[in-house]
Design an enzyme around this catalytic site. Structure first.
Site, PDB file in Angstrom:
ATOM      1  N   ASN A 123       0.810  -3.618   4.533  1.00 31.81           N
ATOM      2  CA  ASN A 123       1.806  -2.873   3.770  1.00 31.81           C
ATOM      3  C   ASN A 123       1.047  -2.125   2.679  1.00 31.81           C
ATOM      4  OD1 ASN A 123       3.836  -1.960   2.128  1.00 31.81           O
ATOM      5  ND2 ASN A 123       4.900  -3.920   1.965  1.00 31.81           N
ATOM      6  N   GLU A 175       9.995  -9.662   5.651  1.00 27.83           N
ATOM      7  CA  GLU A 175       9.706  -8.372   6.284  1.00 27.83           C
ATOM      8  C   GLU A 175       8.418  -8.420   7.090  1.00 27.83           C
ATOM      9  OE1 GLU A 175      10.734  -6.846   2.277  1.00 27.83           O
ATOM     10  OE2 GLU A 175      11.059  -4.960   3.325  1.00 27.83           O
ATOM     11  N   ARG A 222       3.675  -1.260   7.864  1.00 27.52           N
ATOM     12  CA  ARG A 222       4.955  -0.836   7.300  1.00 27.52           C
ATOM     13  C   ARG A 222       4.846   0.652   6.977  1.00 27.52           C
ATOM     14  NH1 ARG A 222       7.202  -1.317   1.289  1.00 27.52           N
ATOM     15  NH2 ARG A 222       9.334  -0.706   1.734  1.00 27.52           N
ATOM     16  N   ARG A 260      15.731   1.844 -11.226  1.00 30.77           N
ATOM     17  CA  ARG A 260      16.386   3.039 -10.674  1.00 30.77           C
ATOM     18  C   ARG A 260      17.887   3.018 -10.967  1.00 30.77           C
ATOM     19  NH1 ARG A 260      14.115   2.012  -4.786  1.00 30.77           N
ATOM     20  NH2 ARG A 260      12.158   1.193  -5.563  1.00 30.77           N
ATOM     21  N   HIS A 267      14.598  -0.231   3.298  1.00 35.02           N
ATOM     22  CA  HIS A 267      14.628  -1.702   3.425  1.00 35.02           C
ATOM     23  C   HIS A 267      15.148  -2.133   4.807  1.00 35.02           C
ATOM     24  CE1 HIS A 267      15.381  -2.088  -1.229  1.00 35.02           C
ATOM     25  NE2 HIS A 267      14.082  -2.167  -0.963  1.00 35.02           N
TER      26      HIS A 267
END
Ligand code: AMP
Length: 403
Positions: free
Chosen positions: A11, A386, A93, A243, A182
């Protein structure tokens, strides 16, 4: 002959690389690690072999190539080098796969070119992902490199939900639409939730709430994603650590025309200085709940704004799905913050949603149901993984071809 049963999951972020070596026969992780501050001062690599103590080394990593070379050396020191015949694939990823990549894909030159073409819609993420793939390919050119896309699980969202209601020609010219992110986590957690309930994923409708530093919700009907909260970029939707999530686009015009902020300053404001951090100065939910306990008003406001947005999405996704079988909380906040789970589901018995306070307060790393037996909707905490999902998808693709 040694069987190739292991997948190295990479990743690669803009200044970091996380990695896990996963054995697909038994799910063991012979090695995991992280390289931080690539291209910056104070580079750091932490490598942990299974059952071993973390090994930390500090050295400059001028670029991703040096970082990945160091990872390869650490793996080799444990007898797990990239030349190992046990390695079946490297799973990468990749954040943005646009509309083209709806499933994991073996990387070819043509695939890399297409991932590069998506850089304008993912300028912070895709370049680092591409570099990770290029460096890994150079290290093991013979090994399948599999790209697993954060957007892929959301490519089933219907057109009427994926389109913004703006001029179609303008939107198409600039690839403006809702992609969602996601996805690997939403896919993994929605399936794991079905398993937890002893059901086939095709039988259940699940709302997944992925609440980490970034946060997103998705509505999954019979294993198929039909709606998700993030959009063209990972800025839309829930209130997140830094965010803003949903905002009237008019705010951007106002801040520019009246406030005198440049577009880059507004970008920075909404992505890095908003959300929980913007509202109370902290983006860590642990710190926020601690401050709330001391009566801190800004922390209370941030918490309430966070939970209010979450409840709006929960209600909306009940309407999108019609019948909801389960709600799954996952990621750092979802897995650990009982106060968020309690507040997000309070007073929803009319919708068939209830949480048992005692089950909710249990701390555990295992997937678990936290609703009482009378709750029509099962509420669950389901840890995301993940890396395992990327490894499984890469392994399945390499061994059987994707179906
Ligand atoms: P993630 O992006 O999934 O790693 O989630 C990171 C976020 O999870 C942190 O910023 C914290 O806000 C939150 N978090 C982690 N552990 C806890 C905890 N024990 N209680 C509340 N929030 C937590």
């Amino acid at each position: 002959m040694t069987e190739a049963t292991r997948v190295l999951v990479l990743n690669a972020g803009s200044s970091s690389v996380k990695y896990q070596l996963i054995d697909m026969l038994d799910g063991r992780r012979p090695a995991t690690g992280l390289v931080e501050r690539i291209g910056e001062a104070g580079g750091r690599l932490v490598h942990t072999a299974q059952d071993g103590e973390p090994r930390e080394s500090r050295q400059p990593f001028p670029d991703h190539a040096t970082a990945l070379a160091a990872v390869a050396r650490e793996l080799a020191a444990d007898g797990l080098g990239l030349d190992s015949p046990q390695l079946a694939a490297i799973g990468h990823r990749v954040v943005h796969g646009g509309q083209r990549f709806t499933a994991p894909t073996v990387v070819t030159d043509e695939v890399l070119t297409e991932i590069r073409r998506l850089v304008p819609v993912a300028p912070l993420h895709n370049p680092a992902n591409i570099t990770g793939i290029e460096v890994a390919r150079a290290l093991r050119p013979d090994l399948p490199q599999v790209a697993v896309f954060d957007t892929a699980f959301h490519t089933t969202v219907p057109e009427y939900a994926a389109r913004y209601a703006i001029d179609r020609a303008t939107a198409d010219a600039h690839r403006v639409r809702r992609y969602g992110f996601h996805g690997t986590s939403h896919q993994y957690v929605s399936r794991a939730t079905a398993r937890l309930l002893g059901k086939d994923p095709a039988e259940v409708n699940v709302i997944v709430l992925h609440l980490g530093n970034g946060a997103s919700a998705s509505a999954v009907a019979g294993g198929v994603c039909v709606e998700t909260s993030m959009g063209l970029t990972p800025l839309e939707g829930l209130v997140m650590g830094t965010r803003s999530g949903d905002i009237d686009p008019g705010v951007v015009f106002h801040l520019h025309r009246v406030g005198g902020l440049s577009i880059d300053e507004i970008d920075d404001l909404l992505n890095r200085r908003s959300g929980l951090l913007g509202l109370c100065g902290d983006n860590d939910m642990r710190e926020i709940t601690r401050r709330m306990d001391e009566g801190d008003e800004a922390a209370e406001l941030a918490f309430r704004a966070y939970v209010h947005r979450l409840r709006k999405y929960l209600g909306a996704y009940c309407a999108v799905l019609g019948r909801v079988d389960a709600i799954a909380f996952t990621a750092g906040v979802g897995e650990n913050a009982a106060a968020v789970r309690e507040a997000a589901t309070a007073g929803l018995t009319e919708l068939g949603i209830a949480v048992d306070p005692e089950l909710n307060s249990v701390r555990s790393g295992a997937a678990r149901v936290i609703s009482p037996p009378y709750s029509r909707v099962a509420v669950a905490v389901v840890p995301t993984d993940e890396e395992l999902e990327i490894a499984q998808q890469a392994y399945t693709l390499v061994h059987t071809g994707w179906s």
